[in-house]
Scaffold this motif. Structure first.
Motif, mmCIF file in Angstrom:
data_model
loop_
_atom_site.group_PDB
_atom_site.id
_atom_site.type_symbol
_atom_site.label_atom_id
_atom_site.label_comp_id
_atom_site.label_asym_id
_atom_site.label_seq_id
_atom_site.Cartn_x
_atom_site.Cartn_y
_atom_site.Cartn_z
ATOM 1 N N LEU A 63 0.785 -1.229 0.103
ATOM 2 C CA LEU A 63 -0.671 0.076 -0.130
ATOM 3 C C LEU A 63 0.766 1.179 0.372
ATOM 4 N N MET A 64 2.162 0.852 1.229
ATOM 5 C CA MET A 64 2.988 2.279 0.814
ATOM 6 C C MET A 64 3.381 3.002 -0.319
ATOM 7 N N ILE A 65 3.891 1.448 -1.433
ATOM 8 C CA ILE A 65 4.838 1.854 -2.411
ATOM 9 C C ILE A 65 3.531 2.232 -3.690
ATOM 10 N N VAL A 66 2.298 1.773 -3.567
ATOM 11 C CA VAL A 66 1.361 2.234 -4.790
ATOM 12 C C VAL A 66 1.266 3.321 -4.414
ATOM 13 N N PHE A 67 1.238 3.884 -3.111
ATOM 14 C CA PHE A 67 0.378 5.390 -2.625
ATOM 15 C C PHE A 67 2.119 6.478 -3.382
ATOM 16 N N PHE A 68 3.300 5.809 -3.296
ATOM 17 C CA PHE A 68 4.598 7.029 -3.185
ATOM 18 C C PHE A 68 4.809 6.951 -4.461
ATOM 19 N N THR A 69 4.235 5.739 -5.271
ATOM 20 C CA THR A 69 4.768 5.512 -7.048
ATOM 21 C C THR A 69 3.751 6.380 -7.788
ATOM 22 N N GLU B 296 13.864 9.526 -11.813
ATOM 23 C CA GLU B 296 14.398 8.772 -11.577
ATOM 24 C C GLU B 296 13.692 7.968 -9.530
ATOM 25 N N SER B 297 13.050 9.498 -9.401
ATOM 26 C CA SER B 297 12.154 9.086 -7.671
ATOM 27 C C SER B 297 11.166 8.212 -8.604
ATOM 28 N N PHE B 298 10.745 7.757 -10.030
ATOM 29 C CA PHE B 298 9.396 7.299 -10.398
ATOM 30 C C PHE B 298 9.750 6.009 -10.764
ATOM 31 N N THR B 299 11.179 5.810 -11.475
ATOM 32 C CA THR B 299 11.905 5.009 -11.317
ATOM 33 C C THR B 299 12.064 3.793 -10.300
ATOM 34 N N LYS B 300 13.296 4.722 -8.911
ATOM 35 C CA LYS B 300 13.360 3.874 -7.848
ATOM 36 C C LYS B 300 12.151 2.525 -7.485
ATOM 37 N N ASP B 301 10.301 3.740 -7.591
ATOM 38 C CA ASP B 301 9.559 3.077 -6.874
ATOM 39 C C ASP B 301 8.503 2.233 -7.621
ATOM 40 N N VAL B 302 9.255 2.448 -8.771
ATOM 41 C CA VAL B 302 8.371 0.966 -9.781
ATOM 42 C C VAL B 302 9.108 0.404 -9.739
ATOM 43 N N ILE B 303 10.354 0.230 -9.452
ATOM 44 C CA ILE B 303 11.324 -1.129 -9.648
ATOM 45 C C ILE B 303 10.862 -1.718 -7.899
ATOM 46 N N LEU B 304 10.973 -1.134 -7.228
ATOM 47 C CA LEU B 304 10.779 -1.111 -5.075
ATOM 48 C C LEU B 304 9.175 -1.986 -5.362
ATOM 49 N N LEU B 305 8.342 -1.699 -6.357
ATOM 50 C CA LEU B 305 6.530 -1.872 -6.663
ATOM 51 C C LEU B 305 7.058 -3.534 -7.292
ATOM 52 N N VAL B 306 8.040 -3.154 -8.270
ATOM 53 C CA VAL B 306 8.268 -4.906 -8.596
ATOM 54 C C VAL B 306 8.321 -6.209 -7.562
ATOM 55 N N PHE B 307 9.628 -5.276 -6.747
ATOM 56 C CA PHE B 307 10.110 -6.288 -5.375
ATOM 57 C C PHE B 307 9.392 -6.600 -4.368
ATOM 58 N N ILE B 308 8.183 -6.191 -4.376
ATOM 59 C CA ILE B 308 7.379 -5.918 -2.438
ATOM 60 C C ILE B 308 5.766 -6.559 -3.508
ATOM 61 N N LEU B 309 6.454 -6.885 -5.188
ATOM 62 C CA LEU B 309 4.934 -7.869 -5.596
ATOM 63 C C LEU B 309 5.520 -9.451 -5.690
ATOM 64 N N ILE B 310 6.684 -9.317 -5.785
ATOM 65 C CA ILE B 310 7.351 -10.727 -6.166
ATOM 66 C C ILE B 310 6.911 -11.339 -4.227
ATOM 67 N N LEU B 311 6.956 -9.814 -3.153
ATOM 68 C CA LEU B 311 7.339 -10.601 -1.946
ATOM 69 C C LEU B 311 5.284 -11.076 -1.513
ATOM 70 N N PHE B 312 4.918 -10.261 -1.729
ATOM 71 C CA PHE B 312 3.562 -10.750 -1.734
ATOM 72 C C PHE B 312 2.726 -11.912 -2.743
ATOM 73 N N PHE B 313 3.609 -11.885 -3.824
ATOM 74 C CA PHE B 313 3.214 -13.482 -4.452
ATOM 75 C C PHE B 313 3.979 -14.996 -3.533
ATOM 76 N N GLY B 314 4.949 -14.376 -2.628
ATOM 77 C CA GLY B 314 5.635 -15.486 -2.478
ATOM 78 C C GLY B 314 5.472 -15.495 -0.511
ATOM 79 N N ILE B 315 4.803 -14.531 -0.076
ATOM 80 C CA ILE B 315 4.639 -14.617 0.558
ATOM 81 C C ILE B 315 4.755 -15.976 2.047
#
Length: 527
Positions: free
Chosen positions: A85-91, A119-138
């Motif tokens: 939720l946090m990374i979606v908001f900041f993205t 650059e900030s947006f790109t950083k958040d997109v990359i983080l979003l990808v990693f957090i989605l991995i955590l979401f599906f591999g919880i």
């Protein structure tokens, strides 16, 4: 999937802790960034601006805690959902900022690392990808310790983060990443080296050529085109070298004094971005501290973005012996995270800085000097004036003025019994009082007139001394000329404190039409 999840877990956890800690080191700075986002030009949710600091502390503490929770495996579902939720908001926030070119720096890593909006947006997109991995591999996120140690570590991370945030708010950031940090030279931070990269701008010119609009791209030169000019658009290709400090200045009402003050050997700056919202406990400490600094040979000035009337009122209201100069509010907030804050410079180099909570800890170097403008009682060093020349003065008022001036010139406290007699009863006496400011008078190079009149008003405004109530009203009745604003401001403070008392005190007394007492008696319906 298990190994990818663990790699993502470490990457996201460490990044959140680093990012959160950098902002937690300076929550006040992050709150200023939130205020930018809340502003009318960005998200237009200005009702949240007063809560920016509280939200800032909550967000950065939560960010650090989530990073720790993820690494130790505490409450995986809560942690991963919160991260998502946090990374979606900041993205969304960084995309909005980048696309509409609203906020130039997201503040994701405070002042330690500046990122452009994209650059900030790109950083958040990359983080979003990693957090989605955590979401599906919880299911692969397990605690690395037992239940009790994991809970204790989680609680400790929250308490330590909260304590650290409170500590830096009450003092200053533990690590100063800004261009005004101790040891930095402000002139060098403002200079642009001769070999520095220049800004590269692309110009797109539109011309009407034979009835058709055509575009021509140059680096700034006007294109040689056989057609009618329509418009031109510019695009910055490369910003070039940008000095760390761009907007710092020290200005009076008439001139820029930046170079003059940055050349001072011992300059003490009282930084208050808004003197009307300064912390009352900090303001109360300024008088004694700055007087001590002046005694030790420091040049003391104030920096504020507040207006001229506010500066005069503040100086007189707190009996300060230094002047305030103009500086941009955002710059002052960047210089020191306190209102008021203290900065000490030597030839433009920052030697020390402090939050108002730590003023007592600042060691001022230098031998004490005696200033004729001081009013500090030092009986062990000073002898009482003898007043041998009183016979030379014809009137009682002249004698009172002489006695007060001798105390003043000997840097002794003027007794109340003499101070109250300085209040003139007619324009002839007031003329004698004001003439002490003249260049040929023995008091001409001092602030005798301005300081003593302020002390008289302070007896009522601050000390509530009834013995000075009517004398203060009488003194205010002479308001005219350069000192009038201060007289009127003090009169208004006296009236607003107890309007009924003011009206009763002037009842039955006659005042000329242009007399300020007459004016306020009408305004407050005293008659």
């Amino acid at each position: 999937m298990k190994y990818i999840t663990q790699i993502s877990r470490i990457f996201v956890g460490v990044l959140f802790i680093i990012s959160g800690f950098i902002k937690l080191n300076d929550p006040l700075g992050f709150s200023y960034k939130l205020q930018e986002y809340f502003g009318a030009d960005v998200l237009n949710i200005e009702f949240l601006i007063p809560y920016a600091l509280g939200l800032s502390v909550f967000v950065v503490v939560f960010e650090v805690v989530l990073g720790v929770f993820l690494l130790i495996g505490y409450k995986p579902k809560f942690t991963v959902w919160s991260l998502l939720l946090m990374i979606v908001f900041f993205t969304f926030l960084t995309f909005y900022s980048a696309y509409f070119d609203k906020v130039k720096d997201c503040g994701c890593f405070g002042d330690a690392l500046k990122l452009t909006p994209w650059e900030s947006f790109t950083k958040d997109v990359i983080l979003l990808v990693f957090i989605l991995i955590l979401f599906f591999g919880i299911k692969h996120i397990k605690p690395i310790f037992g239940k009790l140690p994991t809970t204790v570590l989680a609680l400790l991370s929250f308490l330590v983060s909260l304590w650290f945030g409170y500590h830096v708010l009450m003092h200053l950031p533990a690590i100063d990443f800004r261009a005004y940090a101790i040891g930095k030279n402000l002139q060098k931070q403002m200079d642009i080296p001769e070999d520095a990269a220049k800004r590269v701008t692309e110009y797109t010119w539109t011309f009407n050529v034979n009835g058709e609009e055509k575009e021509f791209v140059t680096n700034g030169s006007y294109p040689q085109v056989d057609g009618e000019y329509v418009s031109v658009e510019t695009k910055i290709i490369d910003e070039g070298y940008i000095p760390p400090i761009q907007d710092f200045s020290i200005e009076s009402e008439d001139e820029d004094l930046t170079s003059q003050f940055l050349d001072e050997d011992k300059l003490l700056i009282v930084a208050m971005y808004n003197i009307n919202t300064g912390e009352s406990e900090g303001v109360a400490k300024l008088k004694s501290f700055t007087d001590q600094a002046i005694e030790k040979g420091y040049k003391v000035i104030g920096l504020t973005s507040s207006g001229a009337e506010d500066k005069v009122r503040f100086k007189q209201g707190h009996n300060l012996n230094f002047d305030f100069y103009l500086c941009d509010e955002k710059v002052i907030k960047t210089i020191v995270r306190a209102n008021p804050g203290i900065v000490i410079l030597n030839k433009g180099t920052v030697m020390n800085k402090a939050h108002w909570n730590d003023i007592e800890d600042i060691e001022l170097e230098g031998e004490e000097i005696v200033s004729i403008n001081e009013n500090i009682s030092k009986p062990e060093e000073k002898m009482e004036p003898t007043f041998d020349d009183l016979a030379l003065y014809e009137t009682e008022y002249e004698k009172s003025m002489y006695m007060a001036s001798e105390y003043y010139l000997n840097t002794l406290k003027i007794p109340d019994s003499i101070l109250v007699k300085l209040v003139p009863h007619n324009h002839d006496e007031f003329h004698l009082f004001y003439m002490t400011t003249g260049p040929d008078h023995k008091l001409g190079k001092t602030d005798f007139f301005y300081e003593t009149t302020q002390w008289i008003f302070e007896k009522v405004v601050s000390e509530k001394d009834d013995n000075f109530y009517m004398p203060s009203i009488q003194l205010a009745s002479f308001a005219d000329g350069e000192y009038a604003e201060g007289f009127i401001e003090n009169l208004k403070l006296i009236i607003k404190a107890d309007t009924d008392k003011f009206c009763k005190s002037i009842k039955g007394k006659e005042f000329a039409e242009k007399n300020p007492i007459k004016y306020y008696s009408v305004e407050y319906n005293c008659e």
